[in-house]
Design a protein around this motif. Sequence first.
Motif, PDB file in Angstrom:
ATOM      1  N   VAL A  24      81.328  58.984   4.854  1.00 26.44           N
ATOM      2  CA  VAL A  24      80.288  58.652   3.898  1.00 26.44           C
ATOM      3  C   VAL A  24      80.563  57.255   3.379  1.00 26.44           C
ATOM      4  O   VAL A  24      81.693  56.778   3.411  1.00 26.44           O
ATOM      5  N   GLU A  25      79.513  56.605   2.933  1.00 26.99           N
ATOM      6  CA  GLU A  25      79.638  55.280   2.346  1.00 26.99           C
ATOM      7  C   GLU A  25      79.002  55.316   0.963  1.00 26.99           C
ATOM      8  O   GLU A  25      78.077  56.092   0.724  1.00 26.99           O
ATOM      9  N   VAL A  26      79.531  54.484   0.069  1.00 28.57           N
ATOM     10  CA  VAL A  26      78.972  54.411  -1.279  1.00 28.57           C
ATOM     11  C   VAL A  26      78.628  52.965  -1.599  1.00 28.57           C
ATOM     12  O   VAL A  26      79.215  52.030  -1.058  1.00 28.57           O
ATOM     13  N   ALA A  27      77.658  52.812  -2.488  1.00 27.90           N
ATOM     14  CA  ALA A  27      77.270  51.490  -2.985  1.00 27.90           C
ATOM     15  C   ALA A  27      76.976  51.634  -4.470  1.00 27.90           C
ATOM     16  O   ALA A  27      76.374  52.619  -4.907  1.00 27.90           O
ATOM     17  N   PHE A  28      77.434  50.661  -5.247  1.00 23.39           N
ATOM     18  CA  PHE A  28      77.171  50.637  -6.681  1.00 23.39           C
ATOM     19  C   PHE A  28      75.959  49.739  -6.902  1.00 23.39           C
ATOM     20  O   PHE A  28      76.011  48.542  -6.624  1.00 23.39           O
ATOM     21  N   VAL A  29      74.868  50.346  -7.357  1.00 20.54           N
ATOM     22  CA  VAL A  29      73.601  49.644  -7.516  1.00 20.54           C
ATOM     23  C   VAL A  29      73.148  49.814  -8.962  1.00 20.54           C
ATOM     24  O   VAL A  29      72.730  50.905  -9.358  1.00 20.54           O
ATOM     25  N   GLY A  30      73.272  48.750  -9.726  1.00 19.43           N
ATOM     26  CA  GLY A  30      72.911  48.835 -11.135  1.00 19.43           C
ATOM     27  C   GLY A  30      73.747  49.893 -11.842  1.00 19.43           C
ATOM     28  O   GLY A  30      74.962  49.862 -11.801  1.00 19.43           O
ATOM     29  N   ARG A  31      73.071  50.861 -12.427  1.00 16.68           N
ATOM     30  CA  ARG A  31      73.759  51.933 -13.161  1.00 16.68           C
ATOM     31  C   ARG A  31      73.980  53.170 -12.298  1.00 16.68           C
ATOM     32  O   ARG A  31      74.400  54.202 -12.790  1.00 16.68           O
ATOM     33  N   ASP A  32      73.672  53.064 -11.004  1.00 15.85           N
ATOM     34  CA  ASP A  32      73.754  54.210 -10.106  1.00 15.85           C
ATOM     35  C   ASP A  32      74.791  54.015  -9.011  1.00 15.85           C
ATOM     36  O   ASP A  32      75.215  52.890  -8.730  1.00 15.85           O
ATOM     37  N   VAL A  33      75.138  55.117  -8.389  1.00 16.03           N
ATOM     38  CA  VAL A  33      75.993  55.112  -7.205  1.00 16.03           C
ATOM     39  C   VAL A  33      75.177  55.771  -6.100  1.00 16.03           C
ATOM     40  O   VAL A  33      74.675  56.882  -6.264  1.00 16.03           O
ATOM     41  N   TRP A  34      75.006  55.061  -5.002  1.00 16.82           N
ATOM     42  CA  TRP A  34      74.281  55.592  -3.856  1.00 16.82           C
ATOM     43  C   TRP A  34      75.295  56.060  -2.824  1.00 16.82           C
ATOM     44  O   TRP A  34      76.330  55.416  -2.608  1.00 16.82           O
ATOM     45  N   VAL A  35      74.996  57.160  -2.164  1.00 19.49           N
ATOM     46  CA  VAL A  35      75.877  57.739  -1.152  1.00 19.49           C
ATOM     47  C   VAL A  35      75.042  57.986   0.101  1.00 19.49           C
ATOM     48  O   VAL A  35      73.928  58.506   0.020  1.00 19.49           O
ATOM     49  N   ARG A  36      75.596  57.615   1.247  1.00 15.99           N
ATOM     50  CA  ARG A  36      74.875  57.843   2.505  1.00 15.99           C
ATOM     51  C   ARG A  36      75.848  58.251   3.604  1.00 15.99           C
ATOM     52  O   ARG A  36      77.054  58.042   3.512  1.00 15.99           O
ATOM     53  N   ASP A  37      75.293  58.803   4.649  1.00 24.45           N
ATOM     54  CA  ASP A  37      76.032  59.175   5.852  1.00 24.45           C
ATOM     55  C   ASP A  37      76.155  57.921   6.716  1.00 24.45           C
ATOM     56  O   ASP A  37      75.148  57.303   7.069  1.00 24.45           O
ATOM     57  N   SER A  38      77.379  57.556   7.062  1.00 25.16           N
ATOM     58  CA  SER A  38      77.564  56.329   7.845  1.00 25.16           C
ATOM     59  C   SER A  38      76.959  56.443   9.241  1.00 25.16           C
ATOM     60  O   SER A  38      76.662  55.429   9.868  1.00 25.16           O
ATOM     61  N   ASN A  39      76.753  57.666   9.727  1.00 25.64           N
ATOM     62  CA  ASN A  39      76.126  57.844  11.045  1.00 25.64           C
ATOM     63  C   ASN A  39      74.618  57.671  10.993  1.00 25.64           C
ATOM     64  O   ASN A  39      73.986  57.510  12.030  1.00 25.64           O
ATOM     65  N   SER A  40      74.042  57.772   9.804  1.00 22.59           N
ATOM     66  CA  SER A  40      72.582  57.686   9.660  1.00 22.59           C
ATOM     67  C   SER A  40      72.220  56.716   8.540  1.00 22.59           C
ATOM     68  O   SER A  40      71.606  57.098   7.546  1.00 22.59           O
ATOM     69  N   PRO A  41      72.594  55.448   8.670  1.00 28.07           N
ATOM     70  CA  PRO A  41      72.375  54.506   7.581  1.00 28.07           C
ATOM     71  C   PRO A  41      70.910  54.244   7.240  1.00 28.07           C
ATOM     72  O   PRO A  41      70.612  53.777   6.146  1.00 28.07           O
ATOM     73  N   ASP A  42      69.996  54.565   8.151  1.00 28.43           N
ATOM     74  CA  ASP A  42      68.580  54.335   7.876  1.00 28.43           C
ATOM     75  C   ASP A  42      67.910  55.519   7.184  1.00 28.43           C
ATOM     76  O   ASP A  42      66.752  55.431   6.794  1.00 28.43           O
ATOM     77  N   GLN A  43      68.631  56.620   7.065  1.00 26.30           N
ATOM     78  CA  GLN A  43      68.095  57.802   6.377  1.00 26.30           C
ATOM     79  C   GLN A  43      68.226  57.609   4.865  1.00 26.30           C
ATOM     80  O   GLN A  43      69.022  56.786   4.404  1.00 26.30           O
ATOM     81  N   PRO A  44      67.477  58.364   4.086  1.00 21.20           N
ATOM     82  CA  PRO A  44      67.584  58.236   2.627  1.00 21.20           C
ATOM     83  C   PRO A  44      69.003  58.523   2.129  1.00 21.20           C
ATOM     84  O   PRO A  44      69.730  59.316   2.732  1.00 21.20           O
ATOM     85  N   SER A  45      69.361  57.872   1.054  1.00 19.31           N
ATOM     86  CA  SER A  45      70.676  58.086   0.453  1.00 19.31           C
ATOM     87  C   SER A  45      70.523  58.950  -0.793  1.00 19.31           C
ATOM     88  O   SER A  45      69.430  59.127  -1.312  1.00 19.31           O
ATOM     89  N   LEU A  46      71.640  59.494  -1.246  1.00 24.35           N
ATOM     90  CA  LEU A  46      71.661  60.233  -2.506  1.00 24.35           C
ATOM     91  C   LEU A  46      71.980  59.253  -3.620  1.00 24.35           C
ATOM     92  O   LEU A  46      72.695  58.274  -3.406  1.00 24.35           O
ATOM     93  N   SER A  47      71.506  59.526  -4.820  1.00 26.83           N
ATOM     94  CA  SER A  47      71.753  58.650  -5.953  1.00 26.83           C
ATOM     95  C   SER A  47      72.303  59.469  -7.115  1.00 26.83           C
ATOM     96  O   SER A  47      71.780  60.538  -7.430  1.00 26.83           O
ATOM     97  N   PHE A  48      73.375  58.969  -7.710  1.00 27.81           N
ATOM     98  CA  PHE A  48      74.020  59.626  -8.846  1.00 27.81           C
ATOM     99  C   PHE A  48      74.233  58.609  -9.954  1.00 27.81           C
ATOM    100  O   PHE A  48      74.432  57.423  -9.679  1.00 27.81           O
ATOM    101  N   SER A  49      74.259  59.085 -11.191  1.00 26.39           N
ATOM    102  CA  SER A  49      74.661  58.192 -12.275  1.00 26.39           C
ATOM    103  C   SER A  49      76.166  57.933 -12.120  1.00 26.39           C
ATOM    104  O   SER A  49      76.888  58.721 -11.500  1.00 26.39           O
TER     105      SER A  49
END
Length: 65
Positions: A24-49
């Motif tokens: 899995v990969e994570v990105a810190f975007v503003g006030r959120d943390v996005w999480v995605r599957d590294s095998n499917s980077p073009d698919q939607p990601s999850l977002s958490f505070s």
Amino acid sequence: MGDQEIRPHWRRSSFSTAGVDNCVEVAFVGRDVWVRDSNSPDQPSLSFSRRTWRAFLTEVKPPTG
């Protein structure tokens, strides 16, 4: 001012091993943390505070000592 595309800086877990493709990969975007599957980077990601993300990491972190 037009729409701007968000280009997050994705980071892979430090526990991931080179050559392993089930990560899995994570990105810190503003006030959120996005999480995605590294095998499917073009698919939607999850977002958490950030608060929820910290609580999650606290629960999954192996005990020390």
